[in-house]
Design a protein around this motif. Structure first.
Motif, PDB file in Angstrom:
ATOM      1  N   ARG A  21       0.842  -1.178   0.000  1.00  0.00           N
ATOM      2  CA  ARG A  21       0.000   0.000   0.000  1.00  0.00           C
ATOM      3  C   ARG A  21       0.882   1.233   0.000  1.00  0.00           C
ATOM      4  O   ARG A  21       1.875   1.294   0.707  1.00  0.00           O
ATOM      5  CB  ARG A  21      -0.887  -0.003   1.240  1.00  0.00           C
ATOM      6  N   THR A  39       0.650   5.349   0.471  1.00  0.00           N
ATOM      7  CA  THR A  39      -0.267   6.431   0.828  1.00  0.00           C
ATOM      8  C   THR A  39      -0.231   7.496  -0.267  1.00  0.00           C
ATOM      9  O   THR A  39       0.796   7.690  -0.918  1.00  0.00           O
ATOM     10  CB  THR A  39       0.122   7.083   2.171  1.00  0.00           C
ATOM     11  N   PRO A  40      -1.354   8.179  -0.522  1.00  0.00           N
ATOM     12  CA  PRO A  40      -1.364   9.213  -1.556  1.00  0.00           C
ATOM     13  C   PRO A  40      -0.306  10.296  -1.327  1.00  0.00           C
ATOM     14  O   PRO A  40       0.325  10.772  -2.269  1.00  0.00           O
ATOM     15  CB  PRO A  40      -2.778   9.776  -1.468  1.00  0.00           C
ATOM     16  N   ALA A  41      -0.093  10.661  -0.047  1.00  0.00           N
ATOM     17  CA  ALA A  41       0.936  11.677   0.233  1.00  0.00           C
ATOM     18  C   ALA A  41       2.297  11.163  -0.222  1.00  0.00           C
ATOM     19  O   ALA A  41       3.103  11.897  -0.800  1.00  0.00           O
ATOM     20  CB  ALA A  41       0.953  12.020   1.713  1.00  0.00           C
ATOM     21  N   ARG A  62       2.475  11.277  -4.028  1.00  0.00           N
ATOM     22  CA  ARG A  62       2.736  12.635  -4.535  1.00  0.00           C
ATOM     23  C   ARG A  62       4.199  12.995  -4.342  1.00  0.00           C
ATOM     24  O   ARG A  62       4.856  13.527  -5.216  1.00  0.00           O
ATOM     25  CB  ARG A  62       1.848  13.640  -3.794  1.00  0.00           C
ATOM     26  N   GLY A  79       5.088   4.868   3.175  1.00  0.00           N
ATOM     27  CA  GLY A  79       4.672   6.205   3.584  1.00  0.00           C
ATOM     28  C   GLY A  79       5.720   7.230   3.188  1.00  0.00           C
ATOM     29  O   GLY A  79       6.699   6.912   2.492  1.00  0.00           O
ATOM     30  N   LEU A  80       5.531   8.464   3.673  1.00  0.00           N
ATOM     31  CA  LEU A  80       6.471   9.537   3.343  1.00  0.00           C
ATOM     32  C   LEU A  80       7.892   9.195   3.774  1.00  0.00           C
ATOM     33  O   LEU A  80       8.856   9.464   3.059  1.00  0.00           O
ATOM     34  CB  LEU A  80       6.034  10.819   4.065  1.00  0.00           C
ATOM     35  N   ARG A  93      -8.809  11.168  -2.748  1.00  0.00           N
ATOM     36  CA  ARG A  93      -8.235  12.448  -2.326  1.00  0.00           C
ATOM     37  C   ARG A  93      -7.068  12.755  -3.262  1.00  0.00           C
ATOM     38  O   ARG A  93      -6.243  11.900  -3.522  1.00  0.00           O
ATOM     39  CB  ARG A  93      -7.752  12.358  -0.885  1.00  0.00           C
ATOM     40  N   ARG A 131      -9.502   3.458  -1.165  1.00  0.00           N
ATOM     41  CA  ARG A 131      -8.519   4.464  -0.751  1.00  0.00           C
ATOM     42  C   ARG A 131      -7.195   3.853  -0.332  1.00  0.00           C
ATOM     43  O   ARG A 131      -6.144   4.444  -0.537  1.00  0.00           O
ATOM     44  CB  ARG A 131      -9.087   5.265   0.417  1.00  0.00           C
ATOM     45  N   PRO A 161      -5.492   6.626   6.664  1.00  0.00           N
ATOM     46  CA  PRO A 161      -4.026   6.553   6.753  1.00  0.00           C
ATOM     47  C   PRO A 161      -3.328   7.355   5.667  1.00  0.00           C
ATOM     48  O   PRO A 161      -2.163   7.717   5.822  1.00  0.00           O
ATOM     49  CB  PRO A 161      -3.722   5.055   6.575  1.00  0.00           C
ATOM     50  N   ASP A 162      -4.036   7.652   4.587  1.00  0.00           N
ATOM     51  CA  ASP A 162      -3.398   8.422   3.526  1.00  0.00           C
ATOM     52  C   ASP A 162      -3.186   9.883   3.921  1.00  0.00           C
ATOM     53  O   ASP A 162      -2.560  10.631   3.173  1.00  0.00           O
ATOM     54  CB  ASP A 162      -4.197   8.326   2.224  1.00  0.00           C
ATOM     55  N   GLU A 181      -1.441  10.662   6.480  1.00  0.00           N
ATOM     56  CA  GLU A 181      -0.150  10.672   7.164  1.00  0.00           C
ATOM     57  C   GLU A 181       0.800  11.653   6.452  1.00  0.00           C
ATOM     58  O   GLU A 181       0.866  11.661   5.230  1.00  0.00           O
ATOM     59  CB  GLU A 181       0.439   9.246   7.151  1.00  0.00           C
ATOM     60  N   GLY A 182       1.461  12.466   7.224  1.00  0.00           N
ATOM     61  CA  GLY A 182       2.409  13.407   6.637  1.00  0.00           C
ATOM     62  C   GLY A 182       1.790  14.741   6.250  1.00  0.00           C
ATOM     63  O   GLY A 182       2.507  15.665   5.875  1.00  0.00           O
ATOM     64  N   GLU A 183       0.470  14.842   6.307  1.00  0.00           N
ATOM     65  CA  GLU A 183      -0.173  16.113   5.956  1.00  0.00           C
ATOM     66  C   GLU A 183      -0.037  17.106   7.122  1.00  0.00           C
ATOM     67  O   GLU A 183       0.032  16.713   8.286  1.00  0.00           O
ATOM     68  CB  GLU A 183      -1.664  15.903   5.665  1.00  0.00           C
ATOM     69  N   PHE A 209      -8.655  18.286   3.509  1.00  0.00           N
ATOM     70  CA  PHE A 209      -8.182  16.978   3.019  1.00  0.00           C
ATOM     71  C   PHE A 209      -9.194  16.254   2.146  1.00  0.00           C
ATOM     72  O   PHE A 209      -8.999  15.087   1.830  1.00  0.00           O
ATOM     73  CB  PHE A 209      -7.852  16.070   4.217  1.00  0.00           C
ATOM     74  N   GLU A 210     -10.287  16.903   1.799  1.00  0.00           N
ATOM     75  CA  GLU A 210     -11.313  16.248   0.995  1.00  0.00           C
ATOM     76  C   GLU A 210     -11.846  14.998   1.696  1.00  0.00           C
ATOM     77  O   GLU A 210     -12.146  14.003   1.047  1.00  0.00           O
ATOM     78  CB  GLU A 210     -10.783  15.884  -0.385  1.00  0.00           C
TER      79      GLU A 210
END
Lengths: 390, 83
Positions: free
Chosen positions: A122, A124-126, A129, A150-151, A264, A296, B19-20, B22-24, B36-37
Motif C-alpha cells: 500500500r 499512501t497518496p501523500a 505525490r 509512507g512519506l 483524495r 482508498r 491513513p493516507d 499521514e504526513g499532511e 483533506f477532501e
C-alpha cells in the motif's frame, strides 16, 4: 482446459501488469477465489477465478505487462485428468506439464522480489505525490514494517542527486483511464438527462431518529438509504440496469451498483456492490465502508470493477446542487445526487423549509427514454417518502 | 491532558481511519473536509474511532463540532475528557 485471460476491468483498460500469483500450479481453485494481483491504472486489483478446478499452468511471470484477453494461466476442470506426474503439492518452481510451445516464460511462483513487494504494498497518496515530486520510483521503495509505503520510506529512498521531476504516476494513470472511459461514453452513448428535486426530509428525520437509537459504531450514512431506495426502484426499471454490448442491450438479473468513490488528490473509481437489492441497510453500510476503505488504501477485486450494472454518484454534503454525470460503458444509466440542502418548499399550500436533493438520471437512448427514467425517479421519491419501509 | 495533547489525539485518530493523511500538515481551524477532501464516511469513521479512544458517547448532532482540530479540542474539553 480452461484458459484464464487477463480480464478487462472496464472500458478503459487495455493491459495489466501481473504483480503476484496467490496460487501455484496444482492448487485447487473455485469460483470466486482470488488467484492473482494485477496492477492497473486503478491500482492493484485482486483477480478472481470464475471456474472450479485446479490451476494447471502459469503463463505470465510477475512484472510482465500483458494485454487484456491474453491467456495468463490455464485451469484444469474438475473432471479433467491430472497431467502426467503432476503431484498435488508441487513445488512452486516445477515447470508445467503439457505446456504449449509458447514463448511465454514458465512463471511458476517464485517468492516475490522486493520490487514486486513494493508494487504490491500500500502506498499512501501523500507518499505517491512526494515520490512524483522527488522522482522516486515507487517500485523500488521498500515498505515500512506495517507493509505501507509512507512519506518516510519515500524520502529515505530519495536519490542523492535530484532527478527530473515527474508527475505522480498513479494519479496520472488514473486520469488517463477516466479520460478514456468518459471519451468513449461521450462519443458512443446518446445520453439523455432527467432530473427531479425530491423532499428528503422524511428520510433524514427517520435516519436521525434511527441513529440516535444506535450505538456510535452502528450508525448509518444517508447514502445507504439512497442506495437501498435506488436498488428497489431499479428492480422495477430494467431498462436502466444492464449492459449494452455489440449493438444489443443485455438486462441484468441483479442490481450490481457501482459506487463512485472520489480519491483524495483527484480521480475516482466506481467499484460495484453486488446484488444490492438483496441487502438491508446494515449490510449495505458494511459493504460501503469496506469498499471505500479498499478504494482508498487497499485493494479492489476484479469482479467489483467489471460487474457493475449501473452507477451511483453521490456528491455528498457541502458540494453542489446537481450533477449530470456520464454513463460508464457498457452500462446504460448513471444516477447522480446533489447535496441535501434546506430550501423553501410548498406543502399543503404553504411555503415551508424542507431538506431537498436534486437527483438526475443519465440514460442511454439506445435502450430507454426519458419517460422511463422519470417513472424511475418518481418511484425513488416515493420510497424515500416512507424510509421506515426501506 | 493539555490542548496540544488533545489535538494530537484527534489528529492521530483521524489518521488511523484515513491513513493516507499521514504526513499532511493540519491547520487548527480549517474543516477537515476542506483541508483533506474527507467525506461523510471518513467523518463517521473518525467519530467511531474517537468514541472508542475516549469512551465518550458522541450524538450525531455533535458531529459538526468535530470538523476541525480546534473544534475537537474544545469538544473533548467540554466533555471533560482527559481531566
Amino acid at each position: 482446459m480452461i484458459e484464464f485471460r487477463m480480464p478487462s476491468l472496464g472500458a478503459d483498460m487495455e493491459a495489466g501488469t501481473l504483480v503476484e500469483w496467490l496460487k501455484k500450479p496444482g492448487d485447487p481453485v473455485k469460483r470466486g477465489d482470488i488467484i492473482a494481483v494485477v496492477e492497473t491504472q486503478k491500482g492493484a486489483i485482486e483477480i478472481e477465478v470464475f471456474d472450479d478446478g485446479v490451476l494447471d499452468e502459469i503463463l505470465t511471470a510477475p512484472g510482465e505487462k500483458v494485454p487484456v484477453g491474453q491467456v495468463i494461466a490455464t485451469i484444469r476442470g474438475k473432471d479433467e485428468a491430472l497431467g502426467a506426474a503432476r503431484g498435488a503439492t508441487i513445488a512452486p518452481a516445477e515447470p508445467a506439464q503439457a505446456a504449449p510451445a509458447a514463448t511465454m516464460p514458465k512463471a511458476a511462483t517464485p517468492p516475490p522480489s522486493p520490487e514486486v513487494l513494493a508494487l504490491h504494498a500500500r502506498v499512501t497518496p501523500a507518499a505517491r505525490r512526494r515520490a512524483g515530486e522527488l522522482g522516486v520510483d515507487l517500485a523500488k521503495v521498500k515498505a515500512g514494517p506495517d507493509g505501507v509505503v509512507g512519506l518516510e520510506q519515500v524520502e529515505a529512498a530519495q536519490p542523492s542527486r535530484p532527478e527530473r521531476r515527474q508527475p505522480g504516476i498513479s494519479f496520472d494513470e488514473m486520469r488517463k483511464a477516466i479520460a478514456a472511459a468518459m471519451a468513449k461514453s461521450h462519443r458512443e452513448i446518446p445520453h439523455y438527462y432527467v432530473s427531479s428535486t425530491i423532499d428528503v426530509s422524511p428520510m433524514m428525520a427517520w435516519l436521525e431518529e434511527e441513529n440516535a437509537r444506535r450505538p456510535v459504531p452502528a450508525r448509518l450514512l444517508y447514502a445507504v438509504a439512497l442506495i437501498r431506495a435506488l436498488a428497489l426502484a431499479l428492480a422495477k426499471a430494467p431498462e436502466l440496469n444492464g449492459h449494452y454490448v455489440d449493438g444489443r442491450f443485455l438486462p441484468a438479473e441483479h442490481v450490481n451498483m457501482g459506487i463512485a468513490v472520489a480519491m483524495r488528490g483527484g480521480g475516482l473509481i466506481a467499484p460495484a456492490i453486488r446484488e444490492v437489492e438483496t441487502l438491508g441497510m446494515d449490510a449495505l453500510m458494511e459493504k460501503l465502508r469496506d469498499l471505500v476503505a479498499r478504494v482508498r488504501g487497499g485493494r479492489l477485486r476484479s469482479s467489483e470493477l467489471s460487474e457493475g450494472t449501473v452507477t451511483f454518484s453521490n456528491l455528498g454534503e457541502e458540494t453542489a446542487d446537481e450533477v449530470l454525470p456520464l454513463i460508464y460503458p457498457p452500462q446504460v444509466a448513471i444516477i447522480g445526487c446533489g447535496k441535501i440542502a434546506e430550501r423553501p418548499w410548498v406543502s399543503d399550500g404553504k411555503v415551508v423549509v424542507r431538506r431537498v436533493m436534486t437527483v438526475s438520471v443519465a440514460g442511454d437512448h439506445r435502450v430507454s427514454d426519458g419517460r422511463r427514467a422519470a417513472q424511475f425517479l418518481a418511484r425513488f421519491g416515493q420510497l424515500l417518502g416512507s424510509p421506515e419501509k426501506l | 491532558m493539555t490542548d496540544p495533547e488533545l489535538a494530537e489525539l484527534a489528529k492521530s485518530t483521524l489518521i488511523k481511519v484515513a491513513p493516507d493523511l499521514e504526513g499532511e500538515v493540519f491547520a487548527a481551524d480549517t474543516p477537515f473536509r476542506e483541508q483533506f477532501e474527507v467525506d461523510s464516511m471518513d467523518l463517521l469513521n473518525f467519530v467511531i474511532a474517537l468514541h472508542k479512544a475516549t469512551g465518550l458517547d458522541i450524538p450525531e448532532r455533535d458531529y459538526a463540532k468535530l470538523e476541525t482540530l480546534s473544534g475537537c479540542v474544545a469538544y473533548l474539553k467540554a466533555k471533560g475528557f482527559g481531566k
